[in-house]
Design an enzyme around this catalytic site. Structure first.
Site, PDB file in Angstrom:
ATOM      1  N   ASN A 213       0.899  -1.182  -0.133  1.00  0.00           N
ATOM      2  CA  ASN A 213       0.000  -0.026   0.036  1.00  0.00           C
ATOM      3  C   ASN A 213       0.778   1.080  -0.084  1.00  0.00           C
ATOM      4  O   ASN A 213       2.210   1.115   0.026  1.00  0.00           O
ATOM      5  CB  ASN A 213      -1.140  -0.052   1.268  1.00  0.00           C
ATOM      6  N   LYS A 292       9.566 -16.063 -11.342  1.00  0.00           N
ATOM      7  CA  LYS A 292       8.907 -14.921 -11.892  1.00  0.00           C
ATOM      8  C   LYS A 292       7.549 -15.694 -12.463  1.00  0.00           C
ATOM      9  O   LYS A 292       7.628 -16.441 -13.461  1.00  0.00           O
ATOM     10  CB  LYS A 292       9.618 -14.030 -12.653  1.00  0.00           C
ATOM     11  N   PHE A 328      -4.705   2.534  14.790  1.00  0.00           N
ATOM     12  CA  PHE A 328      -5.010   3.691  13.951  1.00  0.00           C
ATOM     13  C   PHE A 328      -6.217   3.145  12.918  1.00  0.00           C
ATOM     14  O   PHE A 328      -6.047   1.724  12.719  1.00  0.00           O
ATOM     15  CB  PHE A 328      -3.769   3.956  12.871  1.00  0.00           C
ATOM     16  N   LYS A 346     -11.337  -5.240  18.124  1.00  0.00           N
ATOM     17  CA  LYS A 346     -10.062  -5.420  18.410  1.00  0.00           C
ATOM     18  C   LYS A 346      -9.463  -5.599  19.925  1.00  0.00           C
ATOM     19  O   LYS A 346      -8.297  -5.628  20.328  1.00  0.00           O
ATOM     20  CB  LYS A 346      -8.680  -4.849  17.461  1.00  0.00           C
TER      21      LYS A 346
HETATM   22  O1  PMT Z   1       2.545   6.346   6.766  1.00  0.00           O
HETATM   23  P1  PMT Z   1       2.176   7.449   6.025  1.00  0.00           P
HETATM   24  O2  PMT Z   1       2.168   7.681   4.624  1.00  0.00           O
HETATM   25  O3  PMT Z   1       2.416   8.788   7.135  1.00  0.00           O
HETATM   26  O4  PMT Z   1       0.455   7.301   6.265  1.00  0.00           O
HETATM   27  C1  PMT Z   1      -0.006   7.052   7.701  1.00  0.00           C
HETATM   28  C2  PMT Z   1      -1.106   6.110   7.606  1.00  0.00           C
HETATM   29  C3  PMT Z   1      -2.437   6.566   6.904  1.00  0.00           C
HETATM   30  C4  PMT Z   1      -0.589   4.744   7.363  1.00  0.00           C
HETATM   31  C5  PMT Z   1      -1.714   5.877   9.134  1.00  0.00           C
HETATM   32  O5  PMT Z   1      -1.776   7.261   9.724  1.00  0.00           O
HETATM   33  C6  PMT Z   1      -2.716   4.986   9.422  1.00  0.00           C
HETATM   34  O6  PMT Z   1      -3.965   5.420   9.379  1.00  0.00           O
HETATM   35  N1  PMT Z   1      -2.420   3.842   9.794  1.00  0.00           N
HETATM   36  C7  PMT Z   1      -3.212   2.642  10.014  1.00  0.00           C
HETATM   37  C8  PMT Z   1      -3.337   2.047   8.378  1.00  0.00           C
HETATM   38  C9  PMT Z   1      -4.295   0.810   8.751  1.00  0.00           C
HETATM   39  O7  PMT Z   1      -3.870  -0.340   8.338  1.00  0.00           O
HETATM   40  O8  PMT Z   1      -5.501   0.995   9.191  1.00  0.00           O
HETATM   41  P2  PMT Z   1      -6.514  -0.299   9.294  1.00  0.00           P
HETATM   42  O9  PMT Z   1      -8.013   0.322   9.360  1.00  0.00           O
HETATM   43  O10 PMT Z   1      -6.501  -1.200   7.908  1.00  0.00           O
HETATM   44  O11 PMT Z   1      -6.046  -0.944  10.515  1.00  0.00           O
HETATM   45  C10 PMT Z   1      -6.470  -0.726  11.623  1.00  0.00           C
HETATM   46  C11 PMT Z   1      -5.595  -1.136  12.873  1.00  0.00           C
HETATM   47  O12 PMT Z   1      -5.090  -2.352  12.699  1.00  0.00           O
HETATM   48  C12 PMT Z   1      -4.070  -0.370  12.383  1.00  0.00           C
HETATM   49  O13 PMT Z   1      -3.658   0.089  13.584  1.00  0.00           O
HETATM   50  C13 PMT Z   1      -3.241  -1.504  11.596  1.00  0.00           C
HETATM   51  O14 PMT Z   1      -1.985  -1.286  12.155  1.00  0.00           O
HETATM   52  C14 PMT Z   1      -3.852  -2.612  12.459  1.00  0.00           C
HETATM   53  N2  PMT Z   1      -3.756  -4.091  11.672  1.00  0.00           N
HETATM   54  C15 PMT Z   1      -4.463  -4.013  10.329  1.00  0.00           C
HETATM   55  C16 PMT Z   1      -4.567  -5.114   9.906  1.00  0.00           C
HETATM   56  C17 PMT Z   1      -3.751  -6.274  10.338  1.00  0.00           C
HETATM   57  N3  PMT Z   1      -3.622  -7.581   9.620  1.00  0.00           N
HETATM   58  N4  PMT Z   1      -3.117  -6.273  11.383  1.00  0.00           N
HETATM   59  C18 PMT Z   1      -2.947  -5.124  12.090  1.00  0.00           C
HETATM   60  O15 PMT Z   1      -2.400  -4.900  13.204  1.00  0.00           O
END
Ligand code: PMT
Length: 412
Positions: A213, A292, A328, A346
């Site tokens: 991403n 590949k 986040f 979570k």
């Molecule tokens: O890195 P930058 O370019 O500065 O951008 C910042 C950001 C947009 C990446 C950051 O501010 C942000 O929002 N990060 C969370 C991105 C994310 O994966 O969000 P989510 O809503 O998909 O996941 C929710 C939470 O679960 C997050 O804390 C994520 O780290 C966690 N997660 C998600 C999926 C997974 N399989 N394992 C996780 O731990």
């Protein structure tokens, strides 16, 4: 306020319209009990009179390197030795370029070479000058040389342009300086162990391709820098990004989601606060191709079978010993609703709702605007943090998170 009493601040001013703001900064510093000496470049004197600073600080301004009278008073080496902190605001593009190559062709640059005090720069210039590759390269060089750079603010500039390059307001610079003189015991995160995940994960498809991403790591790295500045012992677990490790932070590099999970589990028992900022890839291919993947002649489709990755944050939040867990939520619609659902699902203590549909904030941008949702007394509270640089926002977020953590500890 008391932290600044008798602290020796050498305030440097170079040529830029923002020099007028530095007069108020000098006033704030003197009022807080600091001893302030001012050094001005020739360019600075075109924008503001030395007499203004003499009146505000009670000391004559230093502006010449080869001045017999000045050298007979407090010479340039003595001045360099005197300072506890050198703070240059505004730092012009010209001054930054001269410092980056180690020139000593005026009093300011000579002092910066001679002093053993930390030197902080608040760059201020036209947005085009700030974004020019030469200035950006100088920023990197200056940081490598140990200078501390404050990111400039964005907005309307004196020249009428819009963009990054404004000097932050004097009050903000003042609290920055105040923070630099806080003793370790005063720091809100002193003694805390904080683990932060940052950047993207990558899931290989074959030896040359991957799923990922747009996360640049800027938000997570800014959080790690802020946590270290607030006194925490910080572990930053980072996906592949192009950013230097913030000072005082221990970085571990990972690539895949499974590697992220293992790294987090390895430090879980030694973590008080876990902040998951990484943009984690939720699915990986069931089987990574050994070679590949070749496109066959006339092939119009390629079907990949994806399987679910572990949820790193949920795993940490639901296992013992459980740290205080902050997630986040990057969303493009119904941002707060989805963030609340993630907070519950979570089993988190708090979550930062991040609207990534706006390209000025979120992925890759320098700024962000978020809402912190947190549990207290069985209800979910919300705190909006307006748009600011990721650095500024991280400081505010960390202060709030530390308060929530303490309140949680006091309850137990
Ligand atoms: O890195 P930058 O370019 O500065 O951008 C910042 C950001 C947009 C990446 C950051 O501010 C942000 O929002 N990060 C969370 C991105 C994310 O994966 O969000 P989510 O809503 O998909 O996941 C929710 C939470 O679960 C997050 O804390 C994520 O780290 C966690 N997660 C998600 C999926 C997974 N399989 N394992 C996780 O731990």
């Amino acid at each position: 306020m008391t932290g600044l009493i008798n602290k020796k601040v050498l305030l440097g001013i170079s040529g830029g319209i923002a020099a007028y703001k530095t007069a108020y900064l000098a006033r704030l510093l003197v009022k807080a009990g600091a001893e302030v000496r001012v050094v001005m470049t020739e360019g600075a004197k075109a924008f503001i009179q030395p007499l203004t600073f003499q009146a505000l600080t009670g000391h004559p301004v230093h502006d010449a390197l080869l001045d017999e009278e000045a050298e007979a008073g407090m010479g340039h080496i003595e001045l360099a030795r005197w300072a506890d902190l050198v703070f240059i605001a505004p730092a012009s593009a010209d001054l930054m370029a001269r410092l980056a190559v180690g020139m000593a062709n005026d009093l300011m640059t000579t002092l910066c070479l001679a002093t053993s005090a930390p030197v902080h720069l608040a760059p201020a210039m036209n947005q085009g000058m700030w974004q020019h590759p030469a200035t950006q390269r100088n920023c990197v060089l200056l940081q490598e040389l140990g200078y501390h750079l404050l990111p400039p603010a964005e907005g309307e500039q004196a020249c009428g342009d819009l963009g990054p390059g404004r000097m932050p307001e004097p009050e903000e610079l003042f609290s920055r300086i105040e923070g630099l003189f806080q003793t370790k015991q005063d720091l809100p995160a002193q003694g805390l162990k904080i683990t932060i995940t940052a950047g993207p994960t990558q899931e290989p498809l074959d030896p040359v391709r991957y799923l990922s991403n747009h996360s640049s790591g800027k938000m997570g790295y800014a959080l790690a820098a802020a946590a270290a500045e607030l006194g925490a012992q910080v572990t930053l677990i980072s996906g592949p990004v192009d950013l230097p490790t913030p000072p005082g932070v221990q970085r571990q590099k990972i690539t895949t989601t499974q590697e992220l999970l293992t790294a987090c589990q390895n430090v879980q028992a030694d973590t008080d606060i876990f902040i998951a900022c990484a943009a984690v890839v939720d699915y990986r291919v069931e089987e990574v191709a050994g070679h590949k993947i070749k496109k066959q002649q006339d092939q119009k489709e390629l079907v990949l079978k994806l399987v679910e990755n572990p949820d790193v944050l949920a795993t940490i939040a639901n296992s013992q010993p459980r740290p205080f867990c902050v997630g986040f939520a990057a969303e493009t619609q119904k941002v707060e609703d989805y963030a609340r659902q993630k907070l519950e699902r979570k089993n988190l203590d708090a979550i930062v709702a991040n609207d990534v549909s706006d390209t000025n904030i979120g992925f890759g941008s320098d700024d962000n605007r978020v809402t912190l949702l947190y549990r207290q007394a069985r209800t979910i509270h919300r705190l909006e943090l307006p748009q600011a640089s990721k650095q500024q926002l991280s400081q505010q977020l960390l202060l709030e998170i530390c308060k929530l953590y303490q309140a949680n500890q006091d309850k137990q």
